[in-house]
Design a protein around this motif. Structure first.
Motif, PDB file in Angstrom:
ATOM      1  N   ARG A   1       0.820  -1.215   0.000  1.00  0.00           N
ATOM      2  CA  ARG A   1       0.000   0.000   0.000  1.00  0.00           C
ATOM      3  C   ARG A   1       0.853   1.264   0.000  1.00  0.00           C
ATOM      4  O   ARG A   1       1.977   1.278   0.473  1.00  0.00           O
ATOM      5  CB  ARG A   1      -0.860   0.067   1.277  1.00  0.00           C
TER       6      ARG A   1
ATOM      7  N   CYS B   1       0.638   5.117   1.624  1.00  0.00           N
ATOM      8  CA  CYS B   1      -0.043   5.816   2.720  1.00  0.00           C
ATOM      9  C   CYS B   1      -1.281   6.524   2.165  1.00  0.00           C
ATOM     10  O   CYS B   1      -1.242   7.103   1.078  1.00  0.00           O
ATOM     11  CB  CYS B   1       0.902   6.814   3.362  1.00  0.00           C
ATOM     12  N   ALA B   2      -2.386   6.479   2.917  1.00  0.00           N
ATOM     13  CA  ALA B   2      -3.666   7.009   2.428  1.00  0.00           C
ATOM     14  C   ALA B   2      -3.721   8.549   2.449  1.00  0.00           C
ATOM     15  O   ALA B   2      -4.666   9.130   1.910  1.00  0.00           O
ATOM     16  CB  ALA B   2      -4.819   6.438   3.255  1.00  0.00           C
TER      17      ALA B   2
ATOM     18  N   ASP C   1       1.459  -4.061   4.517  1.00  0.00           N
ATOM     19  CA  ASP C   1       0.602  -4.138   5.703  1.00  0.00           C
ATOM     20  C   ASP C   1       0.713  -5.534   6.297  1.00  0.00           C
ATOM     21  O   ASP C   1       0.221  -6.501   5.732  1.00  0.00           O
ATOM     22  CB  ASP C   1      -0.843  -3.832   5.296  1.00  0.00           C
TER      23      ASP C   1
ATOM     24  N   SER D   1      -5.695  -3.867   7.898  1.00  0.00           N
ATOM     25  CA  SER D   1      -6.433  -2.604   7.835  1.00  0.00           C
ATOM     26  C   SER D   1      -5.534  -1.380   7.963  1.00  0.00           C
ATOM     27  O   SER D   1      -5.993  -0.283   8.206  1.00  0.00           O
ATOM     28  CB  SER D   1      -7.475  -2.578   8.955  1.00  0.00           C
ATOM     29  N   ARG D   2      -4.222  -1.581   7.809  1.00  0.00           N
ATOM     30  CA  ARG D   2      -3.312  -0.434   7.960  1.00  0.00           C
ATOM     31  C   ARG D   2      -3.478   0.514   6.784  1.00  0.00           C
ATOM     32  O   ARG D   2      -3.433   0.106   5.627  1.00  0.00           O
ATOM     33  CB  ARG D   2      -1.867  -0.942   8.041  1.00  0.00           C
ATOM     34  N   ARG D   3      -3.664   1.806   7.065  1.00  0.00           N
ATOM     35  CA  ARG D   3      -3.855   2.800   6.008  1.00  0.00           C
ATOM     36  C   ARG D   3      -2.730   3.828   5.966  1.00  0.00           C
ATOM     37  O   ARG D   3      -2.542   4.500   4.961  1.00  0.00           O
ATOM     38  CB  ARG D   3      -5.161   3.573   6.252  1.00  0.00           C
ATOM     39  N   TRP D   4      -2.057   3.996   7.088  1.00  0.00           N
ATOM     40  CA  TRP D   4      -1.113   5.114   7.213  1.00  0.00           C
ATOM     41  C   TRP D   4       0.327   4.649   7.324  1.00  0.00           C
ATOM     42  O   TRP D   4       0.599   3.595   7.873  1.00  0.00           O
ATOM     43  CB  TRP D   4      -1.460   5.941   8.459  1.00  0.00           C
TER      44      TRP D   4
ATOM     45  N   HIS E   1      -4.920  12.977   9.961  1.00  0.00           N
ATOM     46  CA  HIS E   1      -6.253  12.657   9.444  1.00  0.00           C
ATOM     47  C   HIS E   1      -7.300  12.802  10.548  1.00  0.00           C
ATOM     48  O   HIS E   1      -8.366  13.362  10.338  1.00  0.00           O
ATOM     49  CB  HIS E   1      -6.245  11.231   8.899  1.00  0.00           C
TER      50      HIS E   1
END
Ligand SMILES: [Zn+2]
Length: 199
Positions: A157, A159-160, A170, A176-179, A189
């Motif tokens: 991923r 970073c969101a 992740d 569920s890691r987004r950052w 955020h």
């Protein structure tokens, strides 16, 4: 701080912890092409040897700079791999297909990795010394090939945050890691979401 977790400094001077989740992505924080050139820390082989002491490779077995031998030509190849990996990983994280030329750079880098061994006297795991630049390159490239060609690629991923390009694998159980870091982008955020709710 856990081996493999790195303390980074943002352009704003803010310090935060970042765990790339795997060695080939951890390598990306040492610099990169284009706008990432200003983050370059690998100016000479000794810089990489020092950096490796705190890397995920040192999680498998301790790595001391004294046991690492990197030639300037090997460092150039490692940086070429790294810069290519930036492009490949970002493309894949965006759900697109990387170029075949980039994939060939990864393929050409898959040299034999460092050799693990057991110390005959103590039974403790070590890296056979010296660990060469070619072996470091091989470790990163083999891991990248396994990651990109396997199921875990879904967990690669970016970073969101809109203004953050850090890439990570992740490894959280729920996935569920987004950052890049809760300390930095996750927190920004939260603060922004809170502000948006204010009347
Ligand atoms: Zn971020």
């Amino acid at each position: 701080m856990r081996v493999g977790t790195r303390l980074l400094t943002a352009a704003t001077g803010e310090r935060f912890r970042f765990d790339a989740g795997c060695f080939c992505l951890e390598l990306l924080i040492t610099g990169g092409p284009g706008p990432y050139q200003r983050y370059e820390i690998l100016h000479e082989p000794a810089d990489l040897a020092r950096w490796l002491e705190g890397s995920r490779l040192a999680e498998v077995a301790p790595l001391s700079g004294d046991d690492i031998r990197i030639q300037p030509a090997e460092l150039r190849r490692i940086k070429r791999f790294r810069d290519t990996m930036w492009s490949v990983a970002r493309t894949v994280a965006h759900g697109e297909r990387p170029s075949s030329a980039d994939l060939e750079v990864l393929n050409d880098s898959a040299e034999p990795p460092p050799r693990p061994r057991l110390d005959p006297a103590t039974g403790v795991r070590q890296w056979a010394s010296p660990v060469t630049g070619g072996q470091i390159l091989g470790a990163a490239a083999r891991e990248a090939i396994e990651l990109l060609g396997g199921d875990r690629v879904e967990r690669l991923r970016e970073c969101a945050a809109d203004d953050c390009q850090l890439l990570f694998l992740d490894t959280s159980r729920p996935g569920s890691r987004r950052w890049c870091s809760m300390q930095r982008c996750g927190n920004r955020h939260k603060v922004n979401a809170h502000r948006a709710r204010q009347p």
